[in-house]
Scaffold this motif. Structure first.
Motif, PDB file in Angstrom:
ATOM      1  N   ARG A 107       0.836  -1.202   0.000  1.00  0.00           N
ATOM      2  CA  ARG A 107       0.000   0.000   0.000  1.00  0.00           C
ATOM      3  C   ARG A 107       0.872   1.252   0.000  1.00  0.00           C
ATOM      4  N   GLY A 108       2.175   1.029   0.017  1.00  0.00           N
ATOM      5  CA  GLY A 108       3.126   2.139   0.002  1.00  0.00           C
ATOM      6  C   GLY A 108       4.480   1.595   0.414  1.00  0.00           C
ATOM      7  N   VAL A 109       5.521   2.431   0.363  1.00  0.00           N
ATOM      8  CA  VAL A 109       6.849   2.005   0.806  1.00  0.00           C
ATOM      9  C   VAL A 109       6.793   1.738   2.307  1.00  0.00           C
ATOM     10  N   GLY A 110       7.176   0.517   2.705  1.00  0.00           N
ATOM     11  CA  GLY A 110       7.134   0.152   4.124  1.00  0.00           C
ATOM     12  C   GLY A 110       5.801  -0.437   4.550  1.00  0.00           C
ATOM     13  N   HIS A 111       4.910  -0.656   3.576  1.00  0.00           N
ATOM     14  CA  HIS A 111       3.570  -1.160   3.920  1.00  0.00           C
ATOM     15  C   HIS A 111       3.162  -2.334   3.028  1.00  0.00           C
ATOM     16  N   ALA A 112       3.928  -3.398   3.109  1.00  0.00           N
ATOM     17  CA  ALA A 112       3.608  -4.588   2.323  1.00  0.00           C
ATOM     18  C   ALA A 112       2.586  -5.443   3.072  1.00  0.00           C
ATOM     19  N   PHE A 113       1.851  -6.245   2.331  1.00  0.00           N
ATOM     20  CA  PHE A 113       0.893  -7.163   2.961  1.00  0.00           C
ATOM     21  C   PHE A 113       0.761  -8.413   2.102  1.00  0.00           C
ATOM     22  N   VAL A 114       0.257  -9.483   2.726  1.00  0.00           N
ATOM     23  CA  VAL A 114       0.095 -10.753   2.026  1.00  0.00           C
ATOM     24  C   VAL A 114      -1.257 -10.744   1.315  1.00  0.00           C
ATOM     25  N   ALA A 115      -1.239 -10.848  -0.008  1.00  0.00           N
ATOM     26  CA  ALA A 115      -2.477 -10.855  -0.787  1.00  0.00           C
ATOM     27  C   ALA A 115      -2.728 -12.267  -1.308  1.00  0.00           C
ATOM     28  N   ARG A 116      -3.705 -12.940  -0.707  1.00  0.00           N
ATOM     29  CA  ARG A 116      -4.034 -14.301  -1.165  1.00  0.00           C
ATOM     30  C   ARG A 116      -5.094 -14.216  -2.254  1.00  0.00           C
ATOM     31  N   ASP A 117      -5.163 -15.258  -3.062  1.00  0.00           N
ATOM     32  CA  ASP A 117      -6.229 -15.317  -4.064  1.00  0.00           C
ATOM     33  C   ASP A 117      -6.183 -14.195  -5.084  1.00  0.00           C
ATOM     34  N   VAL A 118      -4.983 -13.871  -5.555  1.00  0.00           N
ATOM     35  CA  VAL A 118      -4.878 -12.840  -6.584  1.00  0.00           C
ATOM     36  C   VAL A 118      -5.381 -13.418  -7.912  1.00  0.00           C
ATOM     37  N   ASP A 119      -6.188 -12.652  -8.608  1.00  0.00           N
ATOM     38  CA  ASP A 119      -6.813 -13.089  -9.860  1.00  0.00           C
ATOM     39  C   ASP A 119      -5.747 -13.343 -10.944  1.00  0.00           C
ATOM     40  N   PRO A 120      -5.620 -14.605 -11.404  1.00  0.00           N
ATOM     41  CA  PRO A 120      -4.582 -14.916 -12.397  1.00  0.00           C
ATOM     42  C   PRO A 120      -4.716 -14.074 -13.676  1.00  0.00           C
ATOM     43  N   ALA A 121      -5.946 -13.712 -14.032  1.00  0.00           N
ATOM     44  CA  ALA A 121      -6.138 -12.909 -15.254  1.00  0.00           C
ATOM     45  C   ALA A 121      -5.474 -11.535 -15.101  1.00  0.00           C
ATOM     46  N   LYS A 122      -5.572 -10.976 -13.885  1.00  0.00           N
ATOM     47  CA  LYS A 122      -4.932  -9.675 -13.646  1.00  0.00           C
ATOM     48  C   LYS A 122      -3.413  -9.802 -13.689  1.00  0.00           C
ATOM     49  N   VAL A 123      -2.905 -10.927 -13.137  1.00  0.00           N
ATOM     50  CA  VAL A 123      -1.457 -11.156 -13.159  1.00  0.00           C
ATOM     51  C   VAL A 123      -0.983 -11.271 -14.599  1.00  0.00           C
ATOM     52  N   LEU A 124      -1.742 -12.042 -15.385  1.00  0.00           N
ATOM     53  CA  LEU A 124      -1.350 -12.258 -16.780  1.00  0.00           C
ATOM     54  C   LEU A 124      -1.341 -10.939 -17.562  1.00  0.00           C
ATOM     55  N   GLY A 125      -2.380 -10.147 -17.383  1.00  0.00           N
ATOM     56  CA  GLY A 125      -2.443  -8.843 -18.053  1.00  0.00           C
ATOM     57  C   GLY A 125      -1.261  -7.964 -17.672  1.00  0.00           C
ATOM     58  N   PHE A 126      -0.932  -7.973 -16.371  1.00  0.00           N
ATOM     59  CA  PHE A 126       0.203  -7.181 -15.902  1.00  0.00           C
ATOM     60  C   PHE A 126       1.505  -7.672 -16.538  1.00  0.00           C
ATOM     61  N   LEU A 127       1.695  -9.009 -16.542  1.00  0.00           N
ATOM     62  CA  LEU A 127       2.934  -9.570 -17.105  1.00  0.00           C
ATOM     63  C   LEU A 127       3.066  -9.231 -18.584  1.00  0.00           C
ATOM     64  N   GLU A 128       1.940  -9.258 -19.306  1.00  0.00           N
ATOM     65  CA  GLU A 128       2.004  -8.934 -20.738  1.00  0.00           C
ATOM     66  C   GLU A 128       2.487  -7.506 -20.950  1.00  0.00           C
ATOM     67  N   ARG A 129       2.066  -6.608 -20.079  1.00  0.00           N
ATOM     68  CA  ARG A 129       2.520  -5.215 -20.210  1.00  0.00           C
ATOM     69  C   ARG A 129       3.980  -5.053 -19.777  1.00  0.00           C
ATOM     70  N   GLU A 130       4.458  -5.954 -18.906  1.00  0.00           N
ATOM     71  CA  GLU A 130       5.826  -5.852 -18.394  1.00  0.00           C
ATOM     72  C   GLU A 130       6.888  -6.311 -19.381  1.00  0.00           C
ATOM     73  N   LEU A 131       6.523  -7.259 -20.249  1.00  0.00           N
ATOM     74  CA  LEU A 131       7.569  -7.940 -21.045  1.00  0.00           C
ATOM     75  C   LEU A 131       7.767  -7.325 -22.429  1.00  0.00           C
TER      76      LEU A 131
END
Ligand code: NAD
Ligand code: ZN
Length: 367
Positions: A343-367
């Motif tokens: 949520r910011g620098v120094g404010h990490a948290f464990v996010a379970r159940d992240v939507d794979p479609a969102k991950v895939l979309g993000f990765l496509e933009r990253e590569l």
């Protein structure tokens, strides 16, 4: 430059991390104070060349019966075959229940020797003497030990807390620059996951940390304090300890994608890219400000660490392949993807159940 001691509060398995110049010269006195008569040193060939004579002398000075076994440097030594050789050596040296295994080296030796200590005679004590920056700030603390399987990294192992950690900052003088920089990614990680003030301090102090000034000991001690606090709260990684995986879900996928070829990507570099990605992903999900992600990239780039998969020589396969690697990571349970987001620098948290479609979309933009 007086050095510092960090305590790991784990009840009857509590121990100290002693950080300072020349700490390896105290190995003998420390082993004696722990009541060991014999010490089996496990090291790798690079570290043996630079530091083993000093450690053996210290042990002999203290009247300890010491022997050493040297494995080949590199991740490939973290396997069951090498583990068997190390255990056989320790048995031949008649290391018994009251004695000590001394892990002298980077994270590879620490994980291998720590696991050997865990299984030898159902458990002998281990003194971790980390010689890489990564090992001093991360792997030597917290008791995770183990070796790799052909099915993946660190899949065979045990929790076995050390009885003492001796981090000799002078030993880092012989560490290759690239390895030092990679270890620094884990230092920055502690700021990013839970301590904005530490990260802000690093933004100003990194030249001293790299140059070997007093800032180096301070950065290592602060990192050990952060790790010790998390481990004391959650020794077996049932909750909070997962925060230490910030940058590692992406980073491990990248490492796996290049086939753990250290000439293309070493672990800390993968973590640096992974942390930058975790912040960009968090920004894309609207969890943190784009400025936070930019700040993370700026600092990592300032110390010469990569912040994008595009920086990996030879490139990576593609978004689908990376997602597959993430699904195979042992942190994945029951098919759901767990990420450490912020949520910011120094404010990490464990996010379970992240939507794979969102991950895939993000990765496509990253590569
Ligand atoms: P490493 O042990 O392979 O060391 C890196 C290189 O530096 C090696 O070639 C080594 O021979 C050399 N080296 C180490 N210290 C030296 C010194 N003082 N002088 C000259 N050369 C030196 O790698 P690493 O980065 O230290 O550790 C990576 C390993 O740590 C991985 O296997 C990873 O899985 C493990 N790890 C474990 C934990 C844990 O909690 N147990 C946490 C993080 C990483
Ligand atoms: Zn790591």
């Amino acid at each position: 430059d007086a050095g510092e001691t960090v305590h790991v509060a784990l009840g009857d398995r509590a121990y100290d991390i002693r950080i300072g110049r020349g700490a390896l010269d105290e190995a003998g006195a420390s082993a004696r104070a722990l009541g060991a008569r014999k010490v089996g040193v496990v090291t790798d060939a690079n570290v043996a060349r630079a530091h083993l004579p000093r450690v053996m002398e210290s042990l002999k000075r203290a009247g300890i019966d010491a022997s050493a076994v040297t494995v080949a440097p590199g991740e490939a030594s973290k396997n069951l075959g090498t583990l068997g050789e190390v255990v056989d050596h320790l048995l031949a040296a008649r290391i018994e229940r009251g004695d000590l295994v001394l892990a002298l080296g980077g994270g590879v030796v620490g994980d291998l020797a720590g696991f050997a200590a865990a299984v030898l005679r159902r458990g002998v004590r281990c003194l971790q003497a980390p010689t890489s920056l990564l090992a001093q700030v991360d792997s030597s603390v917290g008791g995770k030990t183990g070796v790799n399987s052909r099915h993946g990294k660190n899949l065979i192992g045990a929790f076995h807390q050390p009885s003492l950690v001796l981090a000799d900052v002078d030993a880092l003088d012989t560490l290759p620059e690239r390895e030092f920089r990679a270890g620094y990614a884990e230092v920055a990680k502690y700021g990013l996951l839970g301590d904005e003030a530490f990260f802000a301090w690093l933004e100003g102090a990194h030249e001293g940390v790299f140059g070997g000034g007093p800032e180096r000991i301070e950065a290592i001690a602060a990192s050990c304090r952060a790790k010790a606090a998390i481990v004391a709260r959650d020794e077996l990684e049932r909750g909070d300890r997962a925060l230490l995986n910030l940058g590692h879900t992406f980073g491990h996928a990248l490492e796996a994608d290049v086939g753990y070829d250290g000439s293309r990507l070493v672990h800390g570099e993968g973590v640096a890219i992974g942390m930058a990605m975790a912040f960009r992903f968090s920004a894309a999900l609207g969890l943190c400000a784009p400025d936070d992600a930019a700040r993370v990239e700026r600092h990592l780039a300032a110390v010469g660490l990569p912040t994008s998969a595009k920086a990996i020589p030879g490139g990576v396969s593609g978004a689908d392949a990376l997602l597959d690697h993430m699904r195979q990571d042992k942190k994945v349970e029951g098919g759901t993807l767990t990420f450490i987001l912020a949520r910011g620098v120094g404010h990490a948290f464990v996010a379970r159940d992240v939507d794979p479609a969102k991950v895939l979309g993000f990765l496509e933009r990253e590569l």
